[in-house]
Design an enzyme around this catalytic site. Structure first.
Site, mmCIF file in Angstrom:
data_model
loop_
_atom_site.group_PDB
_atom_site.id
_atom_site.type_symbol
_atom_site.label_atom_id
_atom_site.label_comp_id
_atom_site.label_asym_id
_atom_site.label_seq_id
_atom_site.Cartn_x
_atom_site.Cartn_y
_atom_site.Cartn_z
ATOM 1 N N TYR A 130 0.734 -1.233 -0.126
ATOM 2 C CA TYR A 130 -0.072 -0.091 0.018
ATOM 3 C C TYR A 130 0.838 1.226 0.090
ATOM 4 O O TYR A 130 1.482 1.522 0.872
ATOM 5 C CB TYR A 130 -1.032 0.156 1.219
ATOM 6 C CG TYR A 130 -1.975 1.172 0.910
ATOM 7 C CD1 TYR A 130 -3.251 0.923 0.477
ATOM 8 C CD2 TYR A 130 -1.795 2.466 1.249
ATOM 9 C CE1 TYR A 130 -4.055 1.846 -0.036
ATOM 10 C CE2 TYR A 130 -2.427 3.449 1.119
ATOM 11 C CZ TYR A 130 -3.657 3.275 0.346
ATOM 12 O OH TYR A 130 -4.664 4.165 0.110
ATOM 13 N N GLN A 191 -10.769 -0.042 0.066
ATOM 14 C CA GLN A 191 -11.285 -0.805 -1.137
ATOM 15 C C GLN A 191 -10.017 -1.247 -1.781
ATOM 16 O O GLN A 191 -10.125 -2.508 -2.085
ATOM 17 C CB GLN A 191 -11.961 0.069 -2.265
ATOM 18 C CG GLN A 191 -11.356 1.359 -2.700
ATOM 19 C CD GLN A 191 -11.532 2.458 -2.093
ATOM 20 O OE1 GLN A 191 -11.835 2.470 -0.588
ATOM 21 N NE2 GLN A 191 -11.163 3.682 -2.436
ATOM 22 N N GLN A 259 6.620 15.874 10.713
ATOM 23 C CA GLN A 259 5.543 15.141 10.832
ATOM 24 C C GLN A 259 4.080 15.667 10.831
ATOM 25 O O GLN A 259 3.389 14.996 10.176
ATOM 26 C CB GLN A 259 5.858 14.267 12.134
ATOM 27 C CG GLN A 259 6.986 13.434 12.262
ATOM 28 C CD GLN A 259 7.337 12.924 11.017
ATOM 29 O OE1 GLN A 259 6.592 11.839 10.461
ATOM 30 N NE2 GLN A 259 8.240 13.185 9.894
ATOM 31 N N HIS A 262 2.113 15.747 7.499
ATOM 32 C CA HIS A 262 1.426 14.556 7.023
ATOM 33 C C HIS A 262 0.021 14.420 6.832
ATOM 34 O O HIS A 262 -0.632 13.858 6.134
ATOM 35 C CB HIS A 262 2.123 13.237 7.697
ATOM 36 C CG HIS A 262 3.426 12.809 7.143
ATOM 37 N ND1 HIS A 262 3.728 12.305 5.784
ATOM 38 C CD2 HIS A 262 4.829 12.715 7.618
ATOM 39 C CE1 HIS A 262 4.808 12.013 5.511
ATOM 40 N NE2 HIS A 262 5.704 12.526 6.682
ATOM 41 N N GLU A 327 6.405 6.474 17.035
ATOM 42 C CA GLU A 327 6.880 5.825 15.689
ATOM 43 C C GLU A 327 8.471 6.399 15.382
ATOM 44 O O GLU A 327 9.261 5.449 15.202
ATOM 45 C CB GLU A 327 6.146 6.304 14.535
ATOM 46 C CG GLU A 327 6.431 5.922 13.246
ATOM 47 C CD GLU A 327 6.042 6.778 11.791
ATOM 48 O OE1 GLU A 327 5.090 7.763 12.304
ATOM 49 O OE2 GLU A 327 5.939 6.263 11.012
ATOM 50 N N HIS A 328 8.571 7.519 15.686
ATOM 51 C CA HIS A 328 9.899 8.312 15.482
ATOM 52 C C HIS A 328 10.294 9.036 16.902
ATOM 53 O O HIS A 328 9.452 9.530 17.389
ATOM 54 C CB HIS A 328 9.846 9.117 14.536
ATOM 55 C CG HIS A 328 9.631 8.889 13.215
ATOM 56 N ND1 HIS A 328 8.519 9.286 12.721
ATOM 57 C CD2 HIS A 328 10.145 8.024 12.184
ATOM 58 C CE1 HIS A 328 8.302 8.721 11.425
ATOM 59 N NE2 HIS A 328 9.353 7.974 11.148
ATOM 60 N N ASP A 361 13.454 9.239 6.349
ATOM 61 C CA ASP A 361 11.943 9.403 5.485
ATOM 62 C C ASP A 361 12.517 8.942 3.987
ATOM 63 O O ASP A 361 11.887 8.102 3.207
ATOM 64 C CB ASP A 361 11.335 10.536 5.471
ATOM 65 C CG ASP A 361 10.289 10.652 6.544
ATOM 66 O OD1 ASP A 361 10.072 9.577 7.251
ATOM 67 O OD2 ASP A 361 9.680 11.763 6.785
ATOM 68 N N GLU A 415 -0.605 -36.869 27.953
ATOM 69 C CA GLU A 415 -1.606 -35.921 27.337
ATOM 70 C C GLU A 415 -2.987 -36.848 26.852
ATOM 71 O O GLU A 415 -3.766 -36.311 26.342
ATOM 72 C CB GLU A 415 -1.024 -35.347 26.064
ATOM 73 C CG GLU A 415 -0.136 -34.079 26.372
ATOM 74 C CD GLU A 415 0.538 -33.432 25.089
ATOM 75 O OE1 GLU A 415 0.051 -33.803 23.956
ATOM 76 O OE2 GLU A 415 1.120 -32.370 25.389
ATOM 77 N N HIS A 420 -0.584 -40.929 19.118
ATOM 78 C CA HIS A 420 0.671 -40.116 19.145
ATOM 79 C C HIS A 420 1.809 -41.175 19.521
ATOM 80 O O HIS A 420 2.543 -41.330 18.935
ATOM 81 C CB HIS A 420 0.710 -38.855 19.950
ATOM 82 C CG HIS A 420 0.129 -37.669 19.252
ATOM 83 N ND1 HIS A 420 -1.357 -37.428 19.094
ATOM 84 C CD2 HIS A 420 0.439 -36.443 18.869
ATOM 85 C CE1 HIS A 420 -1.803 -36.512 18.523
ATOM 86 N NE2 HIS A 420 -0.524 -35.839 18.441
#
Ligand SMILES: NC(=O)c1ccc[n+]([C@@H]2O[C@H](COP(=O)([O-])OP(=O)(O)OC[C@H]3O[C@@H](n4cnc5c(N)ncnc54)[C@H](O)[C@@H]3O)[C@@H](O)[C@H]2O)c1
Ligand SMILES: N[C@H](CO)Cc1c[nH]c[nH+]1
Ligand SMILES: [Zn+2]
Length: 430
Positions: A130, A191, A259, A262, A327-328, A361, A415, A420
């Site tokens: 994306y 979408q 930032q 954005h 984030e930063h 960046d 078990e 097994h």
């Protein structure tokens, strides 16, 4: 007005808790809209993609024009100046060199029991990248998404990016060509995420979706997880600058606004032990805002989500940074390495006054697709490992099986799983 808090004030704990829980993105409404869009794309396929692209991106498409053709990519490359293509190539080289160092190694060891065990890495068969494109276009995000996928050896790399009003930044397509993207579609939002996850007549589904985007994209990625893998939640950008008196207030203000520009949902925070510095930064933000073309976006982000945190002592502020998990994180103090060594939770750390986050960046080398909304507490920036998976390998010969059989059958019995146990003992009688 940005939020102002001082850890010496009585109301600090409550104010800080409110800052942590402030909702910047996933509102129930955004999540509901994303869910409806995904359901629609699953039901109506390309027709839904065409409808939403017309509605949100003011672009009329047909099933034939969803995909960007090779001739259009050729024309886009030709439209970019040689200087810009050279800058892109500089970024590509540096990002690729950094990511090559991340390639994980296979391993195989035969132990004292004569049993061989190890693991093997293989690339994911098809990934969707994306690349955001709503209010800005991001050639740099094409490189940051595609290069680690290429280094990992992904055979099918599909990119989606919205092109509002059909305006395509040629550098986005040039970056896709340079990085070796196989298919490009001019769709975005929830979408596009749905199309990548479930497929349509025009777009074959992928196994994993990565990349940053706005709140709708982040909500859609959360929703399709399970049908496909996702990398992380990389939503509206964030920066936390931690600074002492040695820092330059104009530089800090520029980084906070870098930032903030954005997205109106972006968040920029200053943390300092120096009230005078904080006041100078606030003044510088106001002055620099006045000269920014994206002042409307940056100003709203700063007003609604900006914060200035004063702390008595920077070392004691480390747990606050870890709770914010930005984030930063930019550290502009006299000894940035020492403070960085104390911090656990941050997507990426930028050390010292001469390392603006914007270098990261574009051309630093490390990936700029990073966890937001406090998810750096449990996830990392995009890397080669996100495009690979690990398969474990095991081999027992007759002798090795005999060594391990007794412990295995006892555990199977404990078990209550008789089949097994038998699948082991049946091999010992030959
Ligand atoms: N964390 C990271 O690593 C990182 C990196 C780069 C960018 N970013 C972030 O990516 C984001 C980019 O956002 P953007 O908006 O410019 O581009 P985008 O491509 O993420 O979103 C645009 C799409 O959002 C959808 N949309 C918009 N309004 C809608 C509505 N009302 N209902 C349903 N869908 C709607 C549309 O489909 C549109 O095509 C910013 O938040 C930026 O901070 C994050
Ligand atoms: N800072 C963004 C990640 O939060 C990445 C980016 C791309 N271009 C400019 N900035
Ligand atoms: Zn940025």
């Amino acid at each position: 007005m940005p939020i102002r808090l001082d850890d010496r004030d009585a109301g600090f704990a409550a104010g800080f808790a409110a800052l942590l829980s402030a909702k910047r993105e996933v509102s129930e409404e955004v999540d509901r809209v994303a869910a409806d869009i995904i359901a629609d794309v699953r039901e109506k396929g390309d027709a839904a993609l065409i409808d939403y692209t017309s509605r949100f991106d003011a672009l009329d498409l047909t099933p034939e024009t969803l995909r960007v053709g090779e001739a259009e990519i050729d024309a886009a490359v030709a439209a970019c100046s040689p200087e810009l293509l050279a800058a892109l190539e500089t970024a590509r080289e540096r990002i690729e060199a950094y990511h090559r160092r991340q390639k994980p190694a296979d391993s195989w060891v035969e132990d004292a029991a004569g049993v061989g065990a190890g693991w093997r890495w293989s690339a994911i068969e098809a990934v969707g990248l994306y690349v955001p494109g709503g209010t800005a276009s991001y050639p740099s995000s094409v490189l940051m998404n595609a290069i680690p996928a290429k280094v990992a050896g992904v055979p099918r790399i599909v990119m989606v990016a919205p092109t509002p009003r059909g305006e395509t930044n040629p550098l986005v397509l040039a970056a896709a060509r340079l990085a070796g993207v196989d298919e490009v579609y001019r769709i975005g939002g929830a979408q596009a995420v749905a199309a990548l996850a479930y497929g349509t007549a025009a777009i074959a589904p992928v196994a994993k979706i990565v990349g940053p985007g706005n709140a709708y994209v982040a909500a859609a990625k959360r929703r399709v997880f399970g049908q496909v893998g996702i990398d992380m939640i990389a939503g509206p950008s964030e920066v936390l600058v931690i600074a002492d008196r040695s820092a330059n207030p104009d530089w800090i203000a520029a980084d906070l606004l870098a930032q903030a520009e954005h997205d109106v949902s972006a968040q920029s925070i200053l943390m300092s032990d120096d009230a005078a510095l904080a006041a100078e930064v606030e003044k510088a933000v106001a002055a620099q805002l006045a000269t920014l073309p994206r002042a409307a976006i940056a100003g709203r982000s700063w007003q609604d989500f900006g914060a200035i945190l004063l702390v008595a002592d920077l070392e004691a502020a480390v747990p606050l940074v870890d709770r914010l998990a930005p984030e930063h994180l930019e550290i502009m103090t006299a000894d940035p390495e020492r403070l960085a060594g104390l911090i656990r939770n941050a997507g990426a750390i930028f050390l010292g006054g001469h390392t603006p986050e914007a270098i990261g960046d574009y051309v630093g080398g490390p990936n700029h697709v990073l966890p937001t909304a406090r998810s750096a507490r449990f996830s990392s920036g995009l890397g080669v490992g996100d495009f690979m998976k690990r398969t474990s390998l095991l081999k027992c010969g007759p002798a090795g099986l005999r060594v391990l059989a007794s412990a295995a059958t006892q555990l199977a019995e404990a078990e209550g799983l008789q089949a097994h146990g038998r699948s082991v003992t049946i091999r010992l009688n030959i």
